[in-house]
Structures are given as structure tokens and as C-alpha cells.
Design a protein around this motif. Structure first.
Motif, mmCIF file in Angstrom:
data_model
loop_
_atom_site.group_PDB
_atom_site.id
_atom_site.type_symbol
_atom_site.label_atom_id
_atom_site.label_comp_id
_atom_site.label_asym_id
_atom_site.label_seq_id
_atom_site.Cartn_x
_atom_site.Cartn_y
_atom_site.Cartn_z
ATOM 1 N N TRP A 201 0.861 -1.182 0.000
ATOM 2 C CA TRP A 201 0.000 0.000 0.000
ATOM 3 C C TRP A 201 0.896 1.230 0.000
ATOM 4 N N GLY B 176 0.625 5.545 0.038
ATOM 5 C CA GLY B 176 -0.203 6.741 0.150
ATOM 6 C C GLY B 176 0.657 7.985 0.266
ATOM 7 N N THR C 116 -4.577 6.523 -2.296
ATOM 8 C CA THR C 116 -3.755 5.364 -1.931
ATOM 9 C C THR C 116 -3.881 4.284 -2.994
ATOM 10 N N VAL D 282 -1.469 6.409 4.113
ATOM 11 C CA VAL D 282 -2.137 5.261 3.489
ATOM 12 C C VAL D 282 -3.619 5.260 3.822
#
Length: 260
Positions: free
Chosen positions: A123, A125, A131, A215
């Protein structure tokens, strides 16, 4: 923060993964630190690999790492590193730990990476942008009522004093049998992808949470301390590292009310 920063953050996560994967469920050394938490050969190798890249390519930037401390502590931009968030899961052979890479500017998290190097799930972000999960948009889900929520925390044993009561009050408000234990940073990635609704923890350090904020918020969720205030570098010291992540920001007042 530039695209070059994002590219470098991804390279750091790649380097950490290369150090971790050969040791997962293998032979490695471990020991207990002064705070009684565990550290392994993989933790140290992963952070060393990331720090070497930053020191070579961004010598003026600061570094805050769990295993090797702080470098250039007065720099306005800090790379915040947790090579294995969830060392106990790593030791147990459970692939629900993660490498955390963050950038803070003026004490505020502006970029975050959660990388699970075994499953190769990532992930990413950054402030002002959505994200992504493995390169595709990630989005939290709506939660109409607390009784429908999935609540996660790493371990109730990590709560101290009255924090246990606050967590249990929230636990009594959510869906029966929908409480997840274990996961560390992985829970926040699951929240960003719409699988978990609430993550509640305390006692976190900056390296534990800095990467999580961009994120979660980039996926449409919110992160705050247990008073509902935004997360920054001082949350660890001023608020005891009490962190609350919500997939649906509309539930914030409900959670705070449940906590009492």
C-alpha cells in the motif's frame, strides 16, 4: 514531496524485502532489546539496507529508524523506517508483518508505504493523492453503524492501565465475533482496502504509525489520536501513542463516545 521521493520510498521497501525474504521461516538470530521487545537479524539487515540508500542519495535528509536510531535529527524532512513492524509475527512465521517507510515534513507524515514482502502486497499513500494497493486504487468502505464494524488491534496485552477499558468499551459496540487480533501495520492496509473498519492501538512510536497516516487517509479513511486530534510526530509522546484509524470517518464520534 516529488515523484522522485515516491520512487525512492518504493526502492527502500524493495531493498528491505530483499533482506527479509531469505530469512523468513529460516535460521536467524534474535535477542531482546532494553524495552523487552524482540529484534532479529532480519530487522537489522532490512533497516541497514534502507539507510545505506538514503545516506548515499539523500545525505541532507534525516532518518528515524527503529533499530539504528536518528540521523540528522534537525532536518525538516525525515525518513521514518520500521524494517519489520510485527517482529513477533515474523518470528512465528506469520506473513502479517510489514515494512514501513514514511516521510515526515515539519513533523507531519506526508508519504507512507506499507509493504508485506512475503505476499508481495504494498500500500502506498501520499498527501493529496489516492492510496494504491499493488498499483491499483485502494478505497475504504462505508460503515453505517458500529454494530456492523470489524475492529482490529495487534494485542490487548499492549494496552496499559485504563486503555484496556477504553478498548473493551469499543469492542462491546462492534459486531459480535468481528474482532481481529494480530496484524500490526497489516491491519491498516486491510482497512485502506475496505476489509476492516476500525483499528485501535496505544503505545505506538513514530516509526510504528508515520507511514500509516497517508495510506489510511489517502484511501478515504481517517487517523487520529484517542481525542480525535490529527496524528503528527508528537502523538507518541503527547498522547501515549494512542492511535485510532477509521475506514468511515462518520463513525469517529461514535467511537469516541463508546470510549467514554
Amino acid at each position: 514531496m516529488t515523484d522522485a521521493d515516491l520512487a525512492l520510498a518504493n526502492r527502500l521497501a524493495d531493498a528491505a524485502g530483499e533482506a527479509i525474504r531469505p530469512l523468513f521461516r529460516g535460521d536467524w538470530d534474535e535477542e531482546r532489546k532494553a524495552d523487552r521487545s524482540y529484534v532479529t537479524e532480519a530487522d537489522r539487515a532490512a533497516e541497514a539496507a534502507m539507510r545505506a540508500i538514503i545516506e548515499a542519495e539523500r545525505p541532507d535528509d534525516g532518518i528515524i529508524g527503529e533499530e539504528y536510531g536518528t540521523r540528522n535529527e534537525n532536518a525538516g524532512r525525515q525518513w521514518v523506517l520500521d524494517p519489520i513492524d510485527g517482529t513477533t509475527s515474523f518470528i512465528a512465521g506469520r506473513a502479517i508483518f510489514g515494512t514501513l517507510v514514511a516521510i515526515t515534513e515539519g513533523g507531519w507524515p506526508v508519504l507512507g508505504v506499507i509493504d508485506q514482502p512475503i505476499a508481495r502486497e504494498r500500500w502506498v499513500g501520499r498527501i493529496g493523492e489516492g492510496t494504491t494497493f499493488n498499483g491499483r486504487p485502494a478505497r475504504v468502505r462505508s460503515c453505517r453503524d458500529m454494530s456492523e464494524a470489524v475492529l482490529a488491534t495487534t494485542s490487548p496485552h499492549q494496552f496499559a492501565g485504563g486503555d484496556v477499558d477504553a478498548f473493551m468499551a469499543v469492542a462491546q459496540s462492534v459486531a459480535e465475533r468481528k474482532i481481529v487480533y494480530g496484524g500490526d501495520c497489516y491491519n491498516y492496509g486491510l482497512l485502506a482496502s475496505g476489509h476492516v473498519d476500525i483499528v485501535m492501538e496505544s503505545g505506538l512510536k513514530l516509526h510504528d504509525y508515520a507511514a500509516l497516516v497517508p495510506v489510511v487517509e489517502g484511501a478515504g479513511g481517517t487517523m487520529s489520536d484517542w481525542q480525535g486530534n490529527p496524528i503528527d510526530a508528537d502523538t507518541a509522546s503527547n498522547e501515549g501513542g494512542r492511535v485510532l484509524a477509521l475506514g468511515d470517518p462518520a463513525r469517529l464520534d461514535d467511537v469516541l463516545e463508546a470510549m467514554g
